[in-house]
Design a protein around this motif. Sequence first.
Motif, PDB file in Angstrom:
ATOM      1  N   LYS A 115       0.829  -1.207   0.000  1.00 45.28           N
ATOM      2  CA  LYS A 115       0.000   0.000   0.000  1.00 45.28           C
ATOM      3  C   LYS A 115       0.867   1.262   0.000  1.00 45.28           C
ATOM      4  N   MET A 116       1.917   1.267   0.840  1.00 48.25           N
ATOM      5  CA  MET A 116       2.792   2.443   0.942  1.00 48.25           C
ATOM      6  C   MET A 116       3.600   2.669  -0.326  1.00 48.25           C
ATOM      7  N   MET A 117       4.018   1.613  -0.979  1.00 44.00           N
ATOM      8  CA  MET A 117       4.935   1.725  -2.119  1.00 44.00           C
ATOM      9  C   MET A 117       4.225   1.901  -3.457  1.00 44.00           C
ATOM     10  N   LYS A 118       2.916   1.915  -3.422  1.00 47.27           N
ATOM     11  CA  LYS A 118       2.141   2.067  -4.661  1.00 47.27           C
ATOM     12  C   LYS A 118       2.525   3.372  -5.365  1.00 47.27           C
ATOM     13  N   GLY A 119       2.931   3.252  -6.615  1.00 47.12           N
ATOM     14  CA  GLY A 119       3.284   4.423  -7.408  1.00 47.12           C
ATOM     15  C   GLY A 119       4.667   4.985  -7.130  1.00 47.12           C
ATOM     16  N   ILE A 120       5.467   4.292  -6.344  1.00 49.01           N
ATOM     17  CA  ILE A 120       6.819   4.755  -6.019  1.00 49.01           C
ATOM     18  C   ILE A 120       7.816   3.850  -6.740  1.00 49.01           C
ATOM     19  N   SER A 121       8.723   4.472  -7.484  1.00 46.73           N
ATOM     20  CA  SER A 121       9.710   3.693  -8.232  1.00 46.73           C
ATOM     21  C   SER A 121      10.809   3.181  -7.308  1.00 46.73           C
ATOM     22  N   ARG A 122      11.566   2.194  -7.784  1.00 41.34           N
ATOM     23  CA  ARG A 122      12.695   1.661  -7.007  1.00 41.34           C
ATOM     24  C   ARG A 122      13.711   2.757  -6.713  1.00 41.34           C
ATOM     25  N   GLU A 123      13.946   3.608  -7.697  1.00 44.54           N
ATOM     26  CA  GLU A 123      14.910   4.703  -7.509  1.00 44.54           C
ATOM     27  C   GLU A 123      14.433   5.662  -6.425  1.00 44.54           C
ATOM     28  N   GLU A 124      13.146   5.996  -6.447  1.00 46.84           N
ATOM     29  CA  GLU A 124      12.599   6.888  -5.426  1.00 46.84           C
ATOM     30  C   GLU A 124      12.683   6.241  -4.040  1.00 46.84           C
ATOM     31  N   LEU A 125      12.418   4.962  -3.975  1.00 49.11           N
ATOM     32  CA  LEU A 125      12.492   4.260  -2.697  1.00 49.11           C
ATOM     33  C   LEU A 125      13.931   4.226  -2.183  1.00 49.11           C
ATOM     34  N   LYS A 126      14.894   3.966  -3.059  1.00 50.28           N
ATOM     35  CA  LYS A 126      16.298   3.966  -2.653  1.00 50.28           C
ATOM     36  C   LYS A 126      16.712   5.341  -2.142  1.00 50.28           C
ATOM     37  N   GLU A 127      16.251   6.389  -2.801  1.00 47.66           N
ATOM     38  CA  GLU A 127      16.571   7.751  -2.366  1.00 47.66           C
ATOM     39  C   GLU A 127      15.936   8.042  -1.006  1.00 47.66           C
ATOM     40  N   PHE A 128      14.692   7.608  -0.824  1.00 46.57           N
ATOM     41  CA  PHE A 128      14.007   7.780   0.460  1.00 46.57           C
ATOM     42  C   PHE A 128      14.784   7.071   1.566  1.00 46.57           C
ATOM     43  N   GLU A 129      15.196   5.828   1.317  1.00 45.50           N
ATOM     44  CA  GLU A 129      15.947   5.068   2.310  1.00 45.50           C
ATOM     45  C   GLU A 129      17.285   5.738   2.610  1.00 45.50           C
ATOM     46  N   ARG A 130      17.932   6.274   1.592  1.00 45.25           N
ATOM     47  CA  ARG A 130      19.202   6.963   1.785  1.00 45.25           C
ATOM     48  C   ARG A 130      19.003   8.196   2.670  1.00 45.25           C
ATOM     49  N   ILE A 131      17.993   8.997   2.350  1.00 48.28           N
ATOM     50  CA  ILE A 131      17.744  10.233   3.091  1.00 48.28           C
ATOM     51  C   ILE A 131      17.324   9.939   4.529  1.00 48.28           C
ATOM     52  N   THR A 132      16.422   8.987   4.735  1.00 52.35           N
ATOM     53  CA  THR A 132      16.008   8.682   6.107  1.00 52.35           C
ATOM     54  C   THR A 132      17.174   8.085   6.903  1.00 52.35           C
ATOM     55  N   GLY A 133      18.049   7.351   6.230  1.00 55.32           N
ATOM     56  CA  GLY A 133      19.248   6.840   6.896  1.00 55.32           C
ATOM     57  C   GLY A 133      20.147   7.969   7.368  1.00 55.32           C
ATOM     58  N   LEU A 134      20.322   8.967   6.505  1.00 52.79           N
ATOM     59  CA  LEU A 134      21.133  10.131   6.877  1.00 52.79           C
ATOM     60  C   LEU A 134      20.503  10.889   8.045  1.00 52.79           C
ATOM     61  N   MET A 135      19.186  11.067   7.997  1.00 53.21           N
ATOM     62  CA  MET A 135      18.489  11.772   9.076  1.00 53.21           C
ATOM     63  C   MET A 135      18.648  11.024  10.397  1.00 53.21           C
ATOM     64  N   THR A 136      18.536   9.708  10.333  1.00 49.45           N
ATOM     65  CA  THR A 136      18.687   8.884  11.538  1.00 49.45           C
ATOM     66  C   THR A 136      20.097   9.024  12.104  1.00 49.45           C
ATOM     67  N   GLU A 137      21.094   8.967  11.219  1.00 48.98           N
ATOM     68  CA  GLU A 137      22.481   9.142  11.670  1.00 48.98           C
ATOM     69  C   GLU A 137      22.686  10.514  12.295  1.00 48.98           C
ATOM     70  N   ASN A 138      22.135  11.544  11.672  1.00 42.34           N
ATOM     71  CA  ASN A 138      22.269  12.910  12.206  1.00 42.34           C
ATOM     72  C   ASN A 138      21.703  13.002  13.605  1.00 42.34           C
ATOM     73  N   LEU A 139      20.515  12.414  13.812  1.00 42.79           N
ATOM     74  CA  LEU A 139      19.899  12.471  15.123  1.00 42.79           C
ATOM     75  C   LEU A 139      20.671  11.631  16.149  1.00 42.79           C
ATOM     76  N   ALA A 140      21.220  10.523  15.715  1.00 44.34           N
ATOM     77  CA  ALA A 140      21.997   9.668  16.614  1.00 44.34           C
ATOM     78  C   ALA A 140      23.245  10.382  17.100  1.00 44.34           C
ATOM     79  N   ARG A 141      23.795  11.251  16.249  1.00 45.18           N
ATOM     80  CA  ARG A 141      25.009  11.994  16.611  1.00 45.18           C
ATOM     81  C   ARG A 141      24.720  13.309  17.327  1.00 45.18           C
ATOM     82  N   ALA A 142      23.456  13.738  17.303  1.00 46.08           N
ATOM     83  CA  ALA A 142      23.100  15.042  17.882  1.00 46.08           C
ATOM     84  C   ALA A 142      23.335  15.064  19.388  1.00 46.08           C
ATOM     85  N   ASP A 143      23.695  16.255  19.883  1.00 45.00           N
ATOM     86  CA  ASP A 143      23.930  16.418  21.329  1.00 45.00           C
ATOM     87  C   ASP A 143      22.683  16.808  22.035  1.00 45.00           C
TER      88      ASP A 143
END
Length: 143
Positions: A115-143
């Motif tokens: 349901k969530m991935m409907k209409g989302i390309s593999r490239e868009e999903l990879k970019e989403f995963e990359r960006i959310t990974g970066l956001m998670t890392e940023n928050l993990a390192r935040a003071d």
Amino acid sequence: MSEPKSLEGVFHLVHMIKRHMHEQIEQLDLNISPMHMRVLKIINKQQTCTAVDIAQLLNRDKAQVTRLLNELIKQTLIEKVPNPEDKRSQRLLVTSEGMEVLAHLTTIDGNMNNKMMKGISREELKEFERITGLMTENLARAD
């Protein structure tokens, strides 16, 4: 994209995911929360899993994890057994009833994912995963 809109988008997505998960769980008449689902999945995935492992993986305090585990034990979805590697701790195992619930959860996850991935390309999903990974890392390192 401005920061407030990005943050609001993430909150909205998380809220929608939780809402749909609750609805799916209620339809299956499962008396567990999404957090219980996460714990069951973690225990099932880890070859040797203890309460301390759960606390670390979920970044929760031991008291919260103990309450979650006690609820799952009460529902006979998991059990504690002696840990042969450390006599001071106990391993957590998913019971046969817990495995049945996990089978239902796999179906729920698949439906949600489709349901969530409907209409989302593999490239868009990879970019989403990359960006959310970066956001998670940023928050993990935040003071």
